[in-house]
Design a protein around this motif. Structure first.
Motif, PDB file in Angstrom:
ATOM      1  N   ASP A  38       0.821  -1.211   0.000  1.00  0.00           N
ATOM      2  CA  ASP A  38       0.000   0.000   0.000  1.00  0.00           C
ATOM      3  C   ASP A  38       0.855   1.261   0.000  1.00  0.00           C
ATOM      4  O   ASP A  38       1.907   1.339   0.661  1.00  0.00           O
ATOM      5  N   ASN A  39       0.344   2.274  -0.723  1.00  0.00           N
ATOM      6  CA  ASN A  39       0.914   3.631  -0.704  1.00  0.00           C
ATOM      7  C   ASN A  39       2.365   3.687  -1.145  1.00  0.00           C
ATOM      8  O   ASN A  39       3.105   4.593  -0.758  1.00  0.00           O
ATOM      9  N   SER A  40       2.790   2.738  -1.949  1.00  0.00           N
ATOM     10  CA  SER A  40       4.129   2.798  -2.524  1.00  0.00           C
ATOM     11  C   SER A  40       4.097   3.633  -3.801  1.00  0.00           C
ATOM     12  O   SER A  40       3.089   3.687  -4.512  1.00  0.00           O
ATOM     13  N   GLU A  41       5.240   4.263  -4.097  1.00  0.00           N
ATOM     14  CA  GLU A  41       5.346   5.100  -5.290  1.00  0.00           C
ATOM     15  C   GLU A  41       6.527   4.652  -6.128  1.00  0.00           C
ATOM     16  O   GLU A  41       7.660   4.591  -5.644  1.00  0.00           O
ATOM     17  N   LEU A  42       6.270   4.353  -7.408  1.00  0.00           N
ATOM     18  CA  LEU A  42       7.308   4.036  -8.377  1.00  0.00           C
ATOM     19  C   LEU A  42       7.347   5.200  -9.356  1.00  0.00           C
ATOM     20  O   LEU A  42       6.387   5.429 -10.106  1.00  0.00           O
ATOM     21  N   MET A  43       8.450   5.934  -9.381  1.00  0.00           N
ATOM     22  CA  MET A  43       8.436   7.215 -10.076  1.00  0.00           C
ATOM     23  C   MET A  43       8.415   7.073 -11.597  1.00  0.00           C
ATOM     24  O   MET A  43       7.549   7.593 -12.269  1.00  0.00           O
ATOM     25  N   SER A  44       9.411   6.376 -12.171  1.00  0.00           N
ATOM     26  CA  SER A  44       9.413   6.113 -13.612  1.00  0.00           C
ATOM     27  C   SER A  44      10.514   5.118 -13.936  1.00  0.00           C
ATOM     28  O   SER A  44      11.504   5.005 -13.201  1.00  0.00           O
ATOM     29  N   HIS A  45      10.332   4.363 -15.044  1.00  0.00           N
ATOM     30  CA  HIS A  45      11.353   3.441 -15.543  1.00  0.00           C
ATOM     31  C   HIS A  45      11.830   2.443 -14.479  1.00  0.00           C
ATOM     32  O   HIS A  45      12.984   2.027 -14.479  1.00  0.00           O
ATOM     33  N   VAL A  46      10.967   2.071 -13.565  1.00  0.00           N
ATOM     34  CA  VAL A  46      11.308   1.092 -12.524  1.00  0.00           C
ATOM     35  C   VAL A  46      10.898  -0.298 -13.021  1.00  0.00           C
ATOM     36  O   VAL A  46       9.829  -0.468 -13.608  1.00  0.00           O
ATOM     37  N   VAL A  47      11.774  -1.289 -12.778  1.00  0.00           N
ATOM     38  CA  VAL A  47      11.461  -2.680 -13.113  1.00  0.00           C
ATOM     39  C   VAL A  47      11.319  -3.472 -11.818  1.00  0.00           C
ATOM     40  O   VAL A  47      12.235  -3.475 -10.990  1.00  0.00           O
ATOM     41  N   VAL A  48      10.186  -4.116 -11.644  1.00  0.00           N
ATOM     42  CA  VAL A  48       9.937  -4.982 -10.497  1.00  0.00           C
ATOM     43  C   VAL A  48       9.587  -6.361 -11.052  1.00  0.00           C
ATOM     44  O   VAL A  48       8.559  -6.521 -11.724  1.00  0.00           O
TER      45      VAL A  48
END
Length: 278
Positions: A38-48
């Motif tokens: 919950d409430n996590s932020e991935l800003m841009s160009h992130v690979v999970v």
């Protein structure tokens, strides 16, 4: 709680599990099987990847890559994970690898950790709570990093090495031996440069406990006996100090790697000890 947001250019595969209030920025890629709290932020160009389990409240900056295969030639491709605790800040270009199927099978990161730009956590590592990696820190596989440890910019830690809780590894240090709790390791080839007094105070340790640790460390590294023999002497002379018992337990329960020690020629109470007024 805010609404979940997925940017139109992001790819979130079916089967990925996103908690409430997650924000996925432009050009991120979340694989099926990934879990983001919950409430996590991935800003841009992130690979999970599918191996990653990210706790609530994470803030992940551009180009971080989380959960890729271990750089371990013995890994055969079996299912393993990367487990990240809550409220972690993961800055630009950080890489964290999943565990190996021939080892513990997971890499674990505690709560409230900070990983600054381009730092790296290898396979099967165990990183505690409230840990800080400065820019470009690298830790090898199977490394154990204790709670509240701080690793300075460009520091490198050899595989299987343990860094004790509340310890400090200086910038550009190359640490190839176990570092005791509260220790401060400095130098390109890192040696025990004293105690992390500032960190001990910041964590709320009592003055008497700090003096107990200082006295115990002087005894441990007086070079009259091997360190593990001296550890028994320390316990006999300071049997009622829980904080000393914790320090000695670290010495007695580790693997067979050598310990990070003071420089040759240093004397007890000499230049290697971080002596300051309490």
């Amino acid at each position: 709680m805010r609404e979940t947001f997925i940017h139109p250019t992001a790819l979130v595969e079916p089967g990925a599990e996103l908690g409430q209030g997650v924000s996925v920025g432009p050009f991120c890629h979340i694989q099926a099987g990934a879990v983001i709290g919950d409430n996590s932020e991935l800003m841009s160009h992130v690979v999970v990847t599918d191996a990653a389990r990210i706790g609530a409240g994470a803030k992940i900056y551009p180009h971080a890559i989380l959960g890729c295969d271990p750089q371990n030639g013995k890994h055969k491709g079996g299912p393993t994970t990367l487990n990240v605790g809550i409220n972690c800040q993961i800055r630009e270009g950080v890489t964290m690898h999943r565990g190996s199927d021939n080892s513990r099978g997971y890499t674990s990161i505690g709560d409230n950790c900070q990983f600054l730009a381009y730092s790296h956590v290898a396979h099967d590592c165990d990183v505690g709570n409230n840990v800080t990696f400065a820019n470009n820190v690298m830790v090898g596989g199977h490394t154990v990093i204790g709670d509240y440890a701080i690793l300075g910019g460009g520091a490198a830690v050899h595989q299987f090495v343990r860094v004790g809780h509340h310890a400090f590894v200086g910038g550009m240090a190359a640490l190839a031996h176990d570092l005791i709790p509260y220790g401060s390791a400095i130098g390109v080839h890192a040696y025990l440069g004293g105690l992390n007094i500032i960190g001990m105070k910041r964590s709320g340790m009592k003055r008497s406990d700090i003096h107990d640790v200082r006295h115990a460390v002087h005894m441990l590294f007086d070079r009259t006996k091997p360190i593990r023999e001296r550890a028994k002497d320390v316990l006999e002379k300071m049997p009622h100090s829980p904080i000393v018992a914790d320090l000695i337990a670290f010495v007695q329960t580790g693997n067979k790697r050598a310990f990070c020690t003071p420089p040759l020629g240093a004397t007890i109470g000499g230049a290697w000890d971080d002596d300051e007024d309490e």
